[in-house]
Design a protein around this motif. Structure first.
Motif, PDB file in Angstrom:
ATOM      1  N   LEU A  89      31.057 -14.393  88.638  1.00 45.70           N
ATOM      2  CA  LEU A  89      29.847 -15.165  88.108  1.00 45.70           C
ATOM      3  C   LEU A  89      29.560 -16.686  89.164  1.00 45.70           C
ATOM      4  O   LEU A  89      27.995 -15.966  89.286  1.00 45.70           O
ATOM      5  CB  LEU A  89      29.487 -15.458  86.784  1.00 45.70           C
ATOM      6  N   VAL A  90      30.371 -17.407  88.528  1.00 44.99           N
ATOM      7  CA  VAL A  90      30.235 -18.987  90.037  1.00 44.99           C
ATOM      8  C   VAL A  90      29.958 -18.160  90.749  1.00 44.99           C
ATOM      9  O   VAL A  90      29.159 -18.673  92.096  1.00 44.99           O
ATOM     10  CB  VAL A  90      31.045 -19.862  89.658  1.00 44.99           C
ATOM     11  N   TYR A  91      30.990 -16.973  91.964  1.00 47.69           N
ATOM     12  CA  TYR A  91      30.473 -17.083  93.153  1.00 47.69           C
ATOM     13  C   TYR A  91      28.863 -16.401  93.754  1.00 47.69           C
ATOM     14  O   TYR A  91      28.892 -17.139  94.470  1.00 47.69           O
ATOM     15  CB  TYR A  91      31.397 -15.864  92.999  1.00 47.69           C
ATOM     16  N   PHE A  92      28.649 -15.679  92.677  1.00 51.26           N
ATOM     17  CA  PHE A  92      27.422 -14.605  93.171  1.00 51.26           C
ATOM     18  C   PHE A  92      26.345 -15.271  93.236  1.00 51.26           C
ATOM     19  O   PHE A  92      25.356 -15.414  93.528  1.00 51.26           O
ATOM     20  CB  PHE A  92      27.628 -13.553  92.322  1.00 51.26           C
ATOM     21  N   LEU A  93      26.363 -16.565  91.859  1.00 50.45           N
ATOM     22  CA  LEU A  93      25.027 -17.096  91.766  1.00 50.45           C
ATOM     23  C   LEU A  93      25.319 -18.228  92.976  1.00 50.45           C
ATOM     24  O   LEU A  93      24.425 -18.872  93.188  1.00 50.45           O
ATOM     25  CB  LEU A  93      25.661 -18.301  90.554  1.00 50.45           C
ATOM     26  N   ALA A  94      26.294 -18.781  93.106  1.00 51.78           N
ATOM     27  CA  ALA A  94      26.477 -19.677  93.939  1.00 51.78           C
ATOM     28  C   ALA A  94      25.626 -19.513  95.873  1.00 51.78           C
ATOM     29  O   ALA A  94      25.378 -19.805  96.319  1.00 51.78           O
ATOM     30  CB  ALA A  94      27.280 -20.541  94.347  1.00 51.78           C
ATOM     31  N   TYR A  95      26.762 -18.318  95.823  1.00 48.76           N
ATOM     32  CA  TYR A  95      26.363 -17.507  97.243  1.00 48.76           C
ATOM     33  C   TYR A  95      25.701 -16.618  97.987  1.00 48.76           C
ATOM     34  O   TYR A  95      25.203 -16.329  98.364  1.00 48.76           O
ATOM     35  CB  TYR A  95      27.816 -17.379  97.686  1.00 48.76           C
ATOM     36  N   ASP A  96      24.755 -16.801  96.739  1.00 50.65           N
ATOM     37  CA  ASP A  96      23.991 -15.728  96.715  1.00 50.65           C
ATOM     38  C   ASP A  96      22.290 -16.300  96.728  1.00 50.65           C
ATOM     39  O   ASP A  96      21.284 -16.256  96.879  1.00 50.65           O
ATOM     40  CB  ASP A  96      23.428 -14.924  95.915  1.00 50.65           C
ATOM     41  N   GLN A  97      22.145 -17.497  96.945  1.00 51.76           N
ATOM     42  CA  GLN A  97      21.765 -18.443  97.342  1.00 51.76           C
ATOM     43  C   GLN A  97      21.128 -19.489  98.123  1.00 51.76           C
ATOM     44  O   GLN A  97      22.834 -19.731  98.795  1.00 51.76           O
ATOM     45  CB  GLN A  97      21.029 -19.618  95.847  1.00 51.76           C
ATOM     46  N   LYS A  98      20.222 -20.138  98.604  1.00 54.39           N
ATOM     47  CA  LYS A  98      20.204 -20.969  99.934  1.00 54.39           C
ATOM     48  C   LYS A  98      19.124 -21.729  99.746  1.00 54.39           C
ATOM     49  O   LYS A  98      18.145 -21.660  99.031  1.00 54.39           O
ATOM     50  CB  LYS A  98      19.858 -19.592 101.070  1.00 54.39           C
ATOM     51  N   LEU A  99      19.204 -22.972 100.399  1.00 56.28           N
ATOM     52  CA  LEU A  99      17.817 -24.004 100.755  1.00 56.28           C
ATOM     53  C   LEU A  99      17.116 -23.395 101.243  1.00 56.28           C
ATOM     54  O   LEU A  99      16.481 -22.949 102.756  1.00 56.28           O
ATOM     55  CB  LEU A  99      18.272 -25.073 100.839  1.00 56.28           C
ATOM     56  N   PHE A 100      15.734 -24.124 100.769  1.00 55.85           N
ATOM     57  CA  PHE A 100      14.091 -23.545 100.436  1.00 55.85           C
ATOM     58  C   PHE A 100      13.460 -24.539 101.205  1.00 55.85           C
ATOM     59  O   PHE A 100      13.415 -25.338 100.501  1.00 55.85           O
ATOM     60  CB  PHE A 100      13.916 -22.581  99.870  1.00 55.85           C
ATOM     61  N   TYR A 101      12.795 -24.621 102.167  1.00 55.90           N
ATOM     62  CA  TYR A 101      12.175 -26.348 102.327  1.00 55.90           C
ATOM     63  C   TYR A 101      10.548 -26.109 102.672  1.00 55.90           C
ATOM     64  O   TYR A 101      10.046 -25.335 102.774  1.00 55.90           O
ATOM     65  CB  TYR A 101      13.029 -26.974 103.996  1.00 55.90           C
ATOM     66  N   TYR A 102       9.983 -27.139 102.086  1.00 57.87           N
ATOM     67  CA  TYR A 102       8.515 -27.012 101.724  1.00 57.87           C
ATOM     68  C   TYR A 102       7.896 -28.332 102.325  1.00 57.87           C
ATOM     69  O   TYR A 102       8.252 -29.827 101.736  1.00 57.87           O
ATOM     70  CB  TYR A 102       7.610 -26.434 100.572  1.00 57.87           C
ATOM     71  N   SER A 103       7.057 -28.429 102.928  1.00 60.78           N
ATOM     72  CA  SER A 103       6.257 -29.779 102.542  1.00 60.78           C
ATOM     73  C   SER A 103       4.600 -29.929 101.942  1.00 60.78           C
ATOM     74  O   SER A 103       3.845 -29.078 102.093  1.00 60.78           O
ATOM     75  CB  SER A 103       5.508 -30.112 104.756  1.00 60.78           C
ATOM     76  N   ALA A 104       4.669 -31.210 101.134  1.00 57.97           N
ATOM     77  CA  ALA A 104       3.779 -31.959 100.862  1.00 57.97           C
ATOM     78  C   ALA A 104       3.101 -32.904 101.006  1.00 57.97           C
ATOM     79  O   ALA A 104       4.330 -33.826 101.895  1.00 57.97           O
ATOM     80  CB  ALA A 104       5.011 -32.129  99.095  1.00 57.97           C
ATOM     81  N   ASN A 105       2.230 -31.901 100.824  1.00 62.23           N
ATOM     82  CA  ASN A 105       0.955 -33.245 101.761  1.00 62.23           C
ATOM     83  C   ASN A 105       0.581 -34.311 100.708  1.00 62.23           C
ATOM     84  O   ASN A 105      -0.574 -33.352  99.762  1.00 62.23           O
ATOM     85  CB  ASN A 105       0.164 -31.946 102.700  1.00 62.23           C
TER      86      ASN A 105
END
Length: 226
Positions: A89-105
């Protein structure tokens, strides 16, 4: 007429009689050893005994106790299975995600732009970045995205007609299959809701504040260069 009381009954019949009213043909105790002997004859003899003389012998129920090493093996096997499940569970939850970046104005109307705000090392820029980042952090930590939100960082401040526009880089941790645009809309709604509740010294134009993902590559270059 014969006196029925004077006629003694025989103690033992010598011949088969179908009309006899007595079920016991002998005063002697029946031999149970022969009735319990295996085979059809022994079973038939046992069945013909009076019901109150029949005895049903049931084998004793033996309670089986597990040996200590078997109990230890079961416990170890259960613990190992649980550990493997949690690890997967930890493996799939951790490695199936990635960082998303957004710009807040965030548009601030009670601050006027000057050269100090163009330098991130200046005291005025650091003071403004602390206020803006604290506001954004509080907004998302109190939202449904609190477990997905990582941090915010003020990147630059640019002049605007009614004040300044503070641009911050927001970092989230989402699943790789999530829609970036759908997440952007959700993040923007949460940010504007938090800006409306803000009661600090900064005057913020909520309608002019927004979330964008168009210039993330250039923002990341600025962050890496710092």
């Amino acid at each position: 007429m014969k006196d029925l009381h004077s006629t003694p009954f025989p103690s033992r019949h010598t011949s088969q009689c179908d009309s006899c009213v007595f079920q016991q043909h002998s005063l002697r105790s029946p031999d149970f050893s022969r009735a319990l002997v295996g085979g059809q004859k022994g079973y038939q003899t046992y069945r013909d005994l009076p019901w109150d003389l029949q005895k049903i012998h049931q084998p004793a129920i033996k309670i089986r106790h597990l040996e200590p090493w078997k109990i230890a093996l079961i416990v170890i096997g259960t613990a190992a299975a649980a550990a493997i499940t949690i690890g997967l569970l930890v493996y799939f939850l951790a490695y199936d995600q990635k960082l998303f970046y957004y710009s807040a104005n965030v548009k601030i109307t009670n601050i006027r732009y000057n050269n100090e705000l163009s330098r991130q090392s200046s005291g005025r820029f650091r003071d403004l970045s602390e206020r803006v980042e604290r506001l954004i952090d509080k907004t998302f930590y109190n939202s449904i995205l609190r477990k997905k939100y990582i941090r915010s960082r003020l990147i630059r401040v640019s002049p605007d007609a009614d004040g300044v526009m503070a641009e911050a880089l927001l970092t989230f941790w989402f699943s790789s299959t999530d829609s970036r645009e759908a997440l952007r809309e959700k993040i923007e709604r949460i940010l504007r809701r938090g800006l409306k509740k803000y009661k600090g010294p900064l005057r913020i134009n909520v309608r002019s504040s927004s979330i964008s993902s168009k210039y993330i590559a250039s923002l990341l270059k600025v962050v890496l260069a710092l």
